[in-house]
Design an enzyme around this catalytic site. Sequence first.
Site, mmCIF file in Angstrom:
data_model
loop_
_atom_site.group_PDB
_atom_site.id
_atom_site.type_symbol
_atom_site.label_atom_id
_atom_site.label_comp_id
_atom_site.label_asym_id
_atom_site.label_seq_id
_atom_site.Cartn_x
_atom_site.Cartn_y
_atom_site.Cartn_z
ATOM 1 N N GLY C 244 0.811 -1.214 0.000
ATOM 2 C CA GLY C 244 0.000 0.000 0.000
ATOM 3 C C GLY C 244 0.848 1.270 0.000
ATOM 4 C CG HIS C 245 -1.187 4.917 0.707
ATOM 5 N ND1 HIS C 245 -0.955 5.593 1.868
ATOM 6 C CD2 HIS C 245 -2.426 4.377 0.805
ATOM 7 C CE1 HIS C 245 -2.014 5.509 2.632
ATOM 8 N NE2 HIS C 245 -2.926 4.761 2.024
ATOM 9 C CG ASN C 246 2.530 7.299 2.162
ATOM 10 O OD1 ASN C 246 1.458 7.428 1.570
ATOM 11 N ND2 ASN C 246 3.498 8.197 2.097
#
Lengths: 370, 370, 370
Positions: C244-246
């Site tokens: 996922g993001h980040n």
Amino acid sequence: MPSADPTALRIRLGDLAAELGGTLEGDPEREITGVAAIPDAGPGDLTFLADRRYEEAAERTQAGAILTAGNHRAFPCPTIAVRDPLQAFLAIAARYHPPVTPTPGVHPSAVLGPGVELGVGVAIGAHAVLEAGARVGDRSIVGPLVWLGRSARLGADCRLYPGAVVREECVLGDRVIVQPGAVIGADGFGFHMAGGVHEKVPQLGRVVIEDDVEIGACCTIDRGTIGETRIGRGTKFDNLVHIGHNVRIGEHSLVVAQVGVGGSTTIGRQVVIAGQVGIVGHLEIGDGVQIGAGAGVMTSIPAGSRMWGSPALPFGDAKRVFAATRRTPEMLKEIAALKRQLEELSARLTALAAGEPAASAADREPQRKP
Amino acid sequence: MPSADPTALRIRLGDLAAELGGTLEGDPEREITGVAAIPDAGPGDLTFLADRRYEEAAERTQAGAILTAGNHRAFPCPTIAVRDPLQAFLAIAARYHPPVTPTPGVHPSAVLGPGVELGVGVAIGAHAVLEAGARVGDRSIVGPLVWLGRSARLGADCRLYPGAVVREECVLGDRVIVQPGAVIGADGFGFHMAGGVHEKVPQLGRVVIEDDVEIGACCTIDRGTIGETRIGRGTKFDNLVHIGHNVRIGEHSLVVAQVGVGGSTTIGRQVVIAGQVGIVGHLEIGDGVQIGAGAGVMTSIPAGSRMWGSPALPFGDAKRVFAATRRTPEMLKEIAALKRQLEELSARLTALAAGEPAASAADREPQRKP
Amino acid sequence: MPSADPTALRIRLGDLAAELGGTLEGDPEREITGVAAIPDAGPGDLTFLADRRYEEAAERTQAGAILTAGNHRAFPCPTIAVRDPLQAFLAIAARYHPPVTPTPGVHPSAVLGPGVELGVGVAIGAHAVLEAGARVGDRSIVGPLVWLGRSARLGADCRLYPGAVVREECVLGDRVIVQPGAVIGADGFGFHMAGGVHEKVPQLGRVVIEDDVEIGACCTIDRGTIGETRIGRGTKFDNLVHIGHNVRIGEHSLVVAQVGVGGSTTIGRQVVIAGQVGIVGHLEIGDGVQIGAGAGVMTSIPAGSRMWGSPALPFGDAKRVFAATRRTPEMLKEIAALKRQLEELSARLTALAAGEPAASAADREPQRKP
């Protein structure tokens, strides 16, 4: 709904019944202009009832006619009774939805390396890339944007949908179907630790896919580290399945979506693996094994077994364990109650042994009353 | 850090605060040259605090300025108090990171079949392939290396990222976003057993994706066997989601990464399905249902329920079962202890009934002493 | 089997042993024409034994020669004793299967936007698309049908296989390998609810992949919402992994197939995450953590821990819980039996307290007989 297109295919119910060898109840002149499932069917559509779960919906269908196995429920439209309504329906449906097959030939934008060999009647789509020495058997369809690596080999009557990738040296048999985005022959996940660093183990093998296999969209089937990863004849894969290096799967097995199989595991023939099952590496899964959805398989499974749960157990055991596990909160309370009751009983017994009157509340009550 | 590029966007803090309608504490002449999250922000960057979990990190930030909701913690940089720091931040961030949108037009390397219809302001990327009769609505962007099958249809303002595949006859509404590598309309997993062999059931339906849907990278959404697989307006999919044939999902639902949904299951509106959930086929999942991460759903779920676990239970039950299950090793010991104590008690009782002195170790000790 | 191709590589066993510094038992004149794993090896093939599980199979091998660590089992073919049979085998195998590397240069069908910068000795494959400002380091290979977004940046000696997608602004270090179909930099799954509708949060960050990382086929690694998603140096991903993001992952970690990691989770260095593990967002997973197959991680994990199960527990606890949980059906029966026995004992005690003879069946039997 009936199509407004005057060229659309129209079939009289009488002709339909005759073609299917079925028994029509209703107007033989009525015309069918399409096919649809029960909830979607309109007055021009033929539909079918093959599953008892849909009987109620069928009694309210808007369809123009329904194929049934001859039961006597009241349908609001003409019926054609046939032995196998699904098969009959699919035969008619295929006439309304003929498969989309490209014209044979090599699209001018395709890129073919030196020594590529194409059989008779092959179709190579736009922007497909076939590296040196790739071979494609008669009548096979290599879709647009497909990549075949160096010396990759396809049999006859295969169909590779757009975006499929077959890496170098991999071999597909006859009548293999590969859905879009599937990757055959990526490097296996092999590293060895050297000085705190994972060094890549070269992945020198290949993938062999036998005749009549279907590979779902975005599946990943890794090449052997040495030797083969092999998918047996007639085996079918749903989407997003992962197969590790050197896995072997037997003939006529079914692998449902999002299953993962670790490297070097061997799976037998006519095995059924339900969705999201994980199987670790280096196991032996026997012929005819069935594994329930979401199971986690950590040990080899003898032929013919049904397994479920994570870690997987024989199916009956797994069902009993799931049912009993739901009662663990209640079990905790019952164990606590048993402990209390046992202490109370022990106290009563101690008191009785010491010559005191019985100490339980239940015992005491009648003693106080008189 | 402040960019060395003299053309880079520079905004005074005073102007920023005015634009956002916020209250500045600090030097209004200070200039912001970029945006960043708290741990990454340097002296030229604007950052924001929207989540209490990051308060401590915010007190040590290197940022040039921070957007906050007006609480009074001590920050080491100028602050701008605004009602919604995340929204304010995103508005400014979008100025520093304008979206990358291609110039309208058809790249000369794209391949368009006969009868392709393109709306106003459409962009077709390099090596994209649009088969005969495909239609693309106004201002939609078909990225490089995208494939649209025969008669596939896109609405207005769609964006298909590179490598996306939309097979024949599938329909996307307006403002649909498809991330790279997603496959829409692959054949459903349908076979019937005939003489020990799995025969393919032709997959004659399509996929309909309504307005404002987003499909994550490498998702696979299979076409209906007959009729439709349908994704409702405003529903959002994370990556690597598998949707079987004839699934229907309602409006404004969220489907997190690696979820799998079996064929013919119907899912309601405003449903939230967390990561790696598996839902078997032919179920009904009601409106507003929430399903926790990793759950395995084997039965239909009434509207409004929260479920978790595998097989899934109502959320509260699942939590209690998980908590109690962790105590099963202890429960085994307690049951064994109860059995021993019960036997001992029984022996003491038998002895007492026979006129012997009480037999418990606890009782015996004091008796021996005198 | 020995290859019929007269140009095929033939190596005398004597030369092989000398090259490997090993000890040959058998005919030094015998020639090796290929390499294979034990079950696949024919009379011209070199094979190897590195794992005790394969000892029995090795004793029945058809191979022309076998590399071993010098144990004294009876093999049916010449042996070469070496210190590390796998390493020795791979060295020889690489000579029979030299890696397929394209000739440097830009294929005429590739499309390069303005300002693309290519290092020395770069190979750009057929139908690859590099958007404006993309940069490719020395000797890197960008495969056919790969897409590099605007200003994407690759270091030196990278290899991107066909169909890989790297979106705008993402950065790959040196010696990064990306298997086919992987997607780097898709939008993270970020929406905020506004009036019953999920509004897209713009995903403005990027992905940074450090040196010596390998990304498996059809992995999806989302860009940061703001800032970075970062994969540390030397970390290796199997296929179909979702990040996922980040998310941040440290150096030299291993992530096995079908793992999913939720947004903003931080994972340490030398972590091992087995297949199909799910990790929810916003957690901290410490250095050296090991997580067993199929685990569901809902809470942060301190460095050095081994975890398993769903929800995940320390490994030893998880094993005990799994073992005990299998006995829950038996526990239910035992609890029921304990309840019955306790009631009976209570009744006996009550009877005894009331002066009646002992009431247990066990007690009664001997009393009746005389």
